[in-house]
Write an enzyme that holds these catalytic residues in place. Structure first.
Site, PDB file in Angstrom:
ATOM      1  N   HIS A   1      39.526  41.472  29.231  1.00  0.00           N
ATOM      2  CA  HIS A   1      39.956  40.231  29.856  1.00  0.00           C
ATOM      3  C   HIS A   1      40.174  40.362  31.205  1.00  0.00           C
ATOM      4  CE1 HIS A   1      40.680  39.631  25.661  1.00  0.00           C
ATOM      5  NE2 HIS A   1      41.082  38.563  25.594  1.00  0.00           N
TER       6      HIS A   1
ATOM      7  N   GLU B   1      41.987  35.128  34.171  1.00  0.00           N
ATOM      8  CA  GLU B   1      42.471  33.980  33.376  1.00  0.00           C
ATOM      9  C   GLU B   1      43.881  33.688  33.785  1.00  0.00           C
ATOM     10  OE1 GLU B   1      44.004  32.957  28.687  1.00  0.00           O
ATOM     11  OE2 GLU B   1      44.019  35.308  29.490  1.00  0.00           O
TER      12      GLU B   1
ATOM     13  N   ASP C   1      39.318  32.065  21.193  1.00  0.00           N
ATOM     14  CA  ASP C   1      40.349  32.848  21.624  1.00  0.00           C
ATOM     15  C   ASP C   1      41.327  33.157  20.302  1.00  0.00           C
ATOM     16  OD1 ASP C   1      41.905  34.516  23.074  1.00  0.00           O
ATOM     17  OD2 ASP C   1      42.528  32.808  24.429  1.00  0.00           O
TER      18      ASP C   1
END
Length: 341
Positions: A199, A202, A280
Site C-alpha cells: 500500500h 493513500e 478494499d
C-alpha cells in the site's frame, strides 16, 4: 443511451482484504452465534461513518475492523467467508481474485501462522472448486509491527509460492511505518517469485509511492492515488507499468477525498497510469467491485471502451496464469464487441 452491463464485463479484483470481504449479514449472524457484541456503527448505522485522515479516525476504523475479525473463530467461519466472497466476485463479473490476508491477525486462534495460512489456502481451493473463480492469496505484513515480523511473513509466503500465494503486501497506516523499513522482507518475497504489492499514496503523499517503487520494487501499489500530486511520478508509473489499485469508495469513506467524484481516477487514467479498480473493505465501506466500475461510468464518464480497458489493466496487473490471462483478455474483447440491445 443503452450501455453494456458492467456485471458481465470480465475483470480481475486485485485489492480486497480478507476480513473486509465479509458480507454484512454474515458479520451480524456470526456475532450472534459466537457471542460477540457489535457496536452500533456495525449494526444500525452500517456502513459506518469513517474518516481516517487523523490518528483518532484511523484508530476507530481499525477498532471496527478488529471487532469484525473477532467473529471468525472456527475453521467453518473462514470457509464461509471465502466462499461467499468468491460468490460475490463472480456476481460482479470477476474471473480472478487476489485476496490479501495477514495471518498474524488469526494466528492465536488457528494454531499459528503456518496453520492459519494453510487454512486460508484450503478455503481458497474449496471456493475455486465451488464457484469457478480463480483465486490467489497475497500475504500482507503490517506497517505498525516490527520489520522482523514482516520478514517472518515473507519467508512463510515464499514457502507457499506454488500452493496459491501469489504476492506479498504491506498494509495499515502508512504514516506509522515507512516502506524502506520493510525492504528486507520484500527482498525475500521477490526472490521467491512473489509480486510486490505494498500500500502507498493513500494517507501518505507522493513520497510514500516513490518509496514503494524505489525500496520495495513494487509491481503494484495499493491505492496510490496521491501520486497525482507529482506529475513526474505519474509519468514514471505509466512508463514502468506499475498498476495502481484504485478504490474509489474507500478513498471517499476514509476521507482521502471529500467526495468520490474527487478521486483522481480520470486524471490518472488519461495520463497512462495502469489502474485496477478495487473495493478494499466492502464490509466497512459498502460498495463492492461492480459498483466501482459503475462509479467510473457515472461519476467520471468512462465509456464502455474505457471500462474494457480498465478491465484489461486489472488482468495485466494480476498474477494469474498466462492461459487464463489470454482467455480473459479475449472475453473482454467479446464483451465490447457485443452489440448493445
Amino acid at each position: 443511451m443503452r450501455q453494456r452491463p458492467i456485471e458481465l464485463l470480465p475483470k480481475a479484483h486485485l485489492h480486497l482484504h480478507f476480513t473486509g470481504s465479509m458480507r454484512h449479514g454474515t458479520l451480524v449472524e456470526l456475532a450472534q452465534e459466537r457471542g460477540v457484541h457489535l457496536p452500533h456503527a456495525l449494526v444500525e448505522e452500517w456502513p459506518p461513518r469513517l474518516r481516517a485522515t487523523d490518528e483518532r479516525g484511523w484508530f476507530r476504523f481499525q477498532r471496527l475492523y478488529d471487532i469484525a475479525r473477532s467473529v471468525l473463530q472456527r475453521p467453518e467461519d473462514v470457509y464461509r467467508l471465502v466462499r461467499e466472497a468468491a460468490e460475490d466476485e463472480v456476481a460482479a463479473g470477476a474471473q480472478w481474485l487476489e485476496i490479501q490476508v495477514d495471518p498474524s491477525g488469526y494466528a492465536t486462534r488457528f494454531d499459528g501462522l503456518t496453520s492459519t495460512l494453510e487454512l486460508v489456502l484450503d478455503c481458497v481451493r474449496a471456493a475455486e472448486r465451488d464457484t469457478g473463480l480463480g483465486i490467489g492469496v497475497v500475504v500482507a505484513a503490517n506497517r505498525t509491527r516490527h520489520p522482523l515480523d514482516a520478514k517472518t511473513l515473507a519467508r512463510l509466503a515464499a514457502k507457499y509460492v506454488d500452493h496459491g500465494v501469489v504476492g506479498f503486501g504491506l498494509s495499515n497506516d502508512e504514516r506509522r511505518g515507512r516502506a524502506r523499513e520493510f525492504e528486507g522482507a520484500f527482498r525475500i518475497a521477490r526472490r521467491a517469485g512473489l509480486l510486490s504489492v505494498p500500500h502507498g499514496g493513500e494517507l501518505g503523499g507522493p513520497r510514500s509511492v516513490r518509496e514503494c517503487l524505489d525500496e520495495l520494487e513494487a509491481n503494484r501499489v495499493g491505492h496510490g492515488v496521491r501520486a497525482i500530486e507529482d506529475p513526474y511520478l505519474v509519468e514514471r508509473i505509466a512508463t514502468q507499468e506499475v498498476t495502481l489499485e484504485v478504490c474509489p469508495s474507500s478513498n471517499a469513506s476514509l476521507g482521502v477525498v471529500r467526495d468520490v467524484a474527487e478521486v483522481p481516477l480520470r486524471r490518472l487514467f488519461d495520463r497512462g497510469a495502469p489502474i485496477a479498480l478495487g473495493s478494499d473493505d466492502p464490509l466497512l465501506f459498502g460498495p463492492r467491485l461492480a459498483e466501482q466500475y459503475h462509479i467510473a461510468r457515472e461519476s467520471f464518464g468512462f465509456t464502455d471502451s474505457e471500462l474494457a480497458e480498465l478491465a484489461r489493466m486489472s488482468v495485466r496487473g494480476s498474477a494469474m496464469p498466462e492461459s487464463r490471462r489470454k482467455r480473459m483478455l479475449g472475453d473482454i474483447d467479446s464483451w465490447l464487441a457485443d452489440p448493445i440491445e
